[in-house]
Write a protein that holds these residues in place. Sequence first.
Motif, PDB file in Angstrom:
ATOM      1  N   THR A  71     111.543  -1.847  35.327  1.00  0.00           N
ATOM      2  CA  THR A  71     112.210  -0.948  34.789  1.00  0.00           C
ATOM      3  C   THR A  71     112.005  -0.334  34.199  1.00  0.00           C
ATOM      4  O   THR A  71     111.756  -0.753  32.730  1.00  0.00           O
ATOM      5  CB  THR A  71     113.441   0.150  35.510  1.00  0.00           C
ATOM      6  N   ALA A  72     111.498   0.825  33.392  1.00  0.00           N
ATOM      7  CA  ALA A  72     112.163   1.618  32.303  1.00  0.00           C
ATOM      8  C   ALA A  72     112.880   1.364  30.765  1.00  0.00           C
ATOM      9  O   ALA A  72     112.951   0.903  29.760  1.00  0.00           O
ATOM     10  CB  ALA A  72     111.805   2.949  32.351  1.00  0.00           C
ATOM     11  N   CYS A  76     115.251  -4.704  34.677  1.00  0.00           N
ATOM     12  CA  CYS A  76     113.892  -4.980  35.727  1.00  0.00           C
ATOM     13  C   CYS A  76     113.669  -5.284  34.361  1.00  0.00           C
ATOM     14  O   CYS A  76     112.281  -4.163  34.449  1.00  0.00           O
ATOM     15  CB  CYS A  76     113.914  -4.612  36.961  1.00  0.00           C
ATOM     16  N   SER A  77     112.843  -6.468  34.330  1.00  0.00           N
ATOM     17  CA  SER A  77     111.510  -6.505  33.608  1.00  0.00           C
ATOM     18  C   SER A  77     110.879  -7.918  33.976  1.00  0.00           C
ATOM     19  O   SER A  77     111.035  -8.549  34.868  1.00  0.00           O
ATOM     20  CB  SER A  77     112.181  -6.764  32.206  1.00  0.00           C
ATOM     21  N   ALA A  78     109.984  -8.446  32.798  1.00  0.00           N
ATOM     22  CA  ALA A  78     108.941  -9.068  33.693  1.00  0.00           C
ATOM     23  C   ALA A  78     109.933 -10.381  33.894  1.00  0.00           C
ATOM     24  O   ALA A  78     109.564 -11.465  34.025  1.00  0.00           O
ATOM     25  CB  ALA A  78     107.422  -9.917  32.664  1.00  0.00           C
TER      26      ALA A  78
END
Length: 402
Positions: A71-72, A76-78
């Motif tokens: 998400t920007a 929610c990231s890598a």
Amino acid sequence: MGYTTRHAGLAGKFAFALTFALTGIPSGFAVGSGWTTVYRDNYDYSTDTATFNTWFWREDSTATHGFNVTTADGACSAATPCVKLTALASPDNTAYVNAEMYNNSCPRYDDGSLDSLKKTAWGRSLYAQIVFNCGLPYPYRVSDPKTPSVAPTGVTNSWITRAAPVPRLNQNTFAFSAFDAESPWKAVRDAAFNNPFSLQRSLAVRMTADIKAETSDQGGSRGWGFWNTTMNPADMQLAWFMEYSQPGADGARGVYAQTIGKDAAGKWAFCQTKLPDAAANGIYDRFHQYAVMLVSMPINAQRSANAVIYAIDGNAVATHLLRVDQPMAFHNWVDNRDYTNAKPANYPLTKDKSNLIRRFVVERIERTGRGDGELKSIPMTQSEGTTCVDMNSMTPIHGIAR
């Protein structure tokens, strides 16, 4: 099994609504010995197909799942990827739309857990269904236009291929029936329910999940927590958070902690606590840690103190004095079901409606024969504002005690 059957059978008696989250120890809950991890998943499926297959992904109508979502805002990231369950917008359609996840029924362990099914006629039939179904990938195929986010590269079957919770398989009698038919593009149905998390060998079992809801102006329900994945009214049990909502920015909404279990007299009971508006609105503002804790602490040889404790961000928000002792599965869903008993039975969705989940952990405290020395202090007072009914007579129960 799809929620079409589950909700239709129960909505006439009471509304199911919940939002789950168990994190740390709730306030006032002191632990005498440590928790041990039963299962952990951070939803990074970029390479780990074995972890991906731990879960069963169900979609009804136009619902989807997205994997390794970012998400920007970086929530929610890598490093902390999410799974996104979505009931897709269908403004001119009143069909049931549902995305859900629960524990996969494809365990393949070296200890012969699956082979043990072949000892009975019922087990042999179930074994044959599982072996056939689990040999196929479910249900994500790269060539299918209805699946925007496919499974990790290399998924060729649905087997769980490494250590996970010990399976407890219960046959799904609706599988392969016209009553529970799925779209032809879905190659495998849930032949069995896997309920791997049990209080029967523990003093306490706790699930913790980081979850965020999206799109607050759409009607239907969503929730997460424990369920023993059965429609049999004789032994259905659950402990979860659930939201009910009506369409529109001003539509009525409510988030509840809900439990079905046994009271001190052994009666099958349903209890629910409506959470404050701040908690209800909070499911949309950011990720929160939701926790559900099942407790059964021995008092003496004949009696135990039983409770289900709900917490958000480490703070207890509800306590129900019921015993949930069936093997359970984790459950997370989002749908468009109308619980007002109006017609049509489902709300048209003008926008996509989603749940994001980025972390899931189940822990337990084992029984060691030391009685109540394991759990020193439990908030065994039923929450104010909690209502309970006898599930057989649907009459109110007052003053549930431990």
